[in-house]
Scaffold this motif. Sequence first.
Motif, PDB file in Angstrom:
ATOM      1  N   VAL A   1       0.869  -1.166   0.000  1.00  0.00           N
ATOM      2  CA  VAL A   1       0.000   0.000   0.000  1.00  0.00           C
ATOM      3  C   VAL A   1       0.910   1.222   0.000  1.00  0.00           C
ATOM      4  O   VAL A   1       1.724   1.394   0.906  1.00  0.00           O
ATOM      5  N   ASN A   2       0.798   2.043  -1.014  1.00  0.00           N
ATOM      6  CA  ASN A   2       1.670   3.205  -1.173  1.00  0.00           C
ATOM      7  C   ASN A   2       0.830   4.470  -1.022  1.00  0.00           C
ATOM      8  O   ASN A   2      -0.121   4.685  -1.781  1.00  0.00           O
ATOM      9  N   SER A   3       1.180   5.288  -0.046  1.00  0.00           N
ATOM     10  CA  SER A   3       0.348   6.453   0.262  1.00  0.00           C
ATOM     11  C   SER A   3       0.743   7.694  -0.539  1.00  0.00           C
ATOM     12  O   SER A   3       0.153   8.755  -0.354  1.00  0.00           O
ATOM     13  N   VAL A   4       1.741   7.583  -1.407  1.00  0.00           N
ATOM     14  CA  VAL A   4       2.114   8.732  -2.251  1.00  0.00           C
ATOM     15  C   VAL A   4       2.026   8.292  -3.713  1.00  0.00           C
ATOM     16  O   VAL A   4       2.796   7.427  -4.157  1.00  0.00           O
TER      17      VAL A   4
END
Lengths: 338, 338
Positions: free
Chosen positions: B322-325
């Motif tokens: 899960v990549n928040s950027v």
Amino acid sequence: MSEIRRDPVSNRWIVIAPELFEEMILSAKDRFEPNTNLCPFCPGNEAATPQEILAFGPADRLPNSPGWSVRVFPSRTPALRPEGAEDRQGKGIFDFMNALGAHEVVVNGPDHHGHLATLSREQITLILKACRDRINDLFGDRRLHYVMIFIDHGKSAGQKLGHSCSQIVAVPKVPPSIEEELRGAKQYYDLKERCVFCDILMQEVKMGIGFVCENDHFVAFCPFASRFPYEVWLLPKEHQMAFGTQSDAQLQALSGILQAVAIKLDAVLGEPDYHMVLHTAPNLAAKPGYWQTVPEDYHWHIEFIPRVFESATYEWGAGYYVNSVAPERAALALRTPH
Amino acid sequence: MSEIRRDPVSNRWIVIAPELFEEMILSAKDRFEPNTNLCPFCPGNEAATPQEILAFGPADRLPNSPGWSVRVFPSRTPALRPEGAEDRQGKGIFDFMNALGAHEVVVNGPDHHGHLATLSREQITLILKACRDRINDLFGDRRLHYVMIFIDHGKSAGQKLGHSCSQIVAVPKVPPSIEEELRGAKQYYDLKERCVFCDILMQEVKMGIGFVCENDHFVAFCPFASRFPYEVWLLPKEHQMAFGTQSDAQLQALSGILQAVAIKLDAVLGEPDYHMVLHTAPNLAAKPGYWQTVPEDYHWHIEFIPRVFESATYEWGAGYYVNSVAPERAALALRTPH
């Protein structure tokens, strides 16, 4: 705003969730405060969380009020949401779809300071019941192919609040680590007509080298090819593919061995941070044959990964592990009564 | 004492290296001292390391003496050793073999405090030349199927001494992360008759969304399905499968873009810790057909993985990220002149 993108080389799916960014920034700062007045997981602060999905407590308790012993609600900032369709699209050579799924939090008990090694057996059994009930409910949605359940214990393992919780993440794709196990277990079954996990169990118990402890239903051992120092696996003795079919009696036995392992790790490693991860079969109601395997070959289990050394991080990514503690040495230390 | 064991479920090979234990314990304590008198990588302390394998310096310099600009030697406590045979054996259902391979250290320069963002261009070119020469030498041994080269920058990335180094790890098995790429690239080539990396490059440059910077030979971009915030890939513009074939002129161009990316990451993220990892083709002289792929489909590249948030660790293991950027947001920030 979130979407799931497919890496065109490896074909793995990545969740891009920009709305998590603010949350992550907050987490990165010190939110590990022991001040229970501010903890959204503590009793009395139910209003600080989303509406509960499930809770165990007295019959006369109102939803989202104190008095619960275990409480489940959606993550405040879920990376995945159950609403809407997959809506698959292409953008040139790139593929993406909506971030369909679910992200739920199980608060492991009302006590801010309790964790696996210190909670009561009954409390741990309730946590396991909540996880079992949620996995069965989520698998009613055939779009969700897998449910990951894990506990991140301690700051270095990614625990964000001081209050212990289990996380439930339902996803539309089977994670690569589980696909790899399903594929390997199928290959072994095709060759030998036996479950590879049952064979491992037999050998670990018979040879006794990796053996840590057991009860009527479960065995704990340090696997022969442990990736990490003091890695411990818990397997049901009976061949069972899915965690969701466990009876209350089995969960009672599981709570005992889970706690025994947590206490042993604490004693030998001085209360280490760890990940505890459930590995179970995918959603059998969803797309039969999708996993290119017969899931009946599979055997559910739980893996404890203590965080002993910082330097292991790159290895996770390369899938190439160097373990400086032989599992037979780790097992010997854990087996010794404390 | 070290051996490589095969996990009977996933079939991946794990190095069990108990002799590393003492070294790891030492590393876990504070060995990050700025005191260069004690640093085994600093000039004048050559006696504290194993005998050098390669060094660049004046023609009249004696081996294992000061005056070098880049110096390569075996790790003091290698998990893998080039001596002996594989000697594959079984123990019940478990498989293991000798820990054949090599683990070498490239000291990135005489300056204790220098790193990618601050070293001279010439110095970085010399590091790359040393890596190229070592990979070509190691691939002369057909038992070694792959060579991993990486820099762990900063304490949280696993850097053990304050003095910057590159690590070279030659292994008898292709790591799972590379196998996955080889498999995916082959699938894509079979379907499209084009290299997937060349297609990615075209689209990232044409659409410009993930584009960060470029020079005559290389492009840097944040990939569409980035696993981590501010992940950056560097690709040669020309289709090339192996790092070992690079000319001095190409390495000169590579040093420029490597440094540009390191400076940009420092500016945008405030000097983050990071992993820098080379992905190149396996040893083509070893067992043709072994990888079930045509390595001509492959395109070597370098990946930068900044360590922005602690919580990413579990994801490495599950292979579920899960990549928040969003990479387009990261690329925009990196593209902006500083």
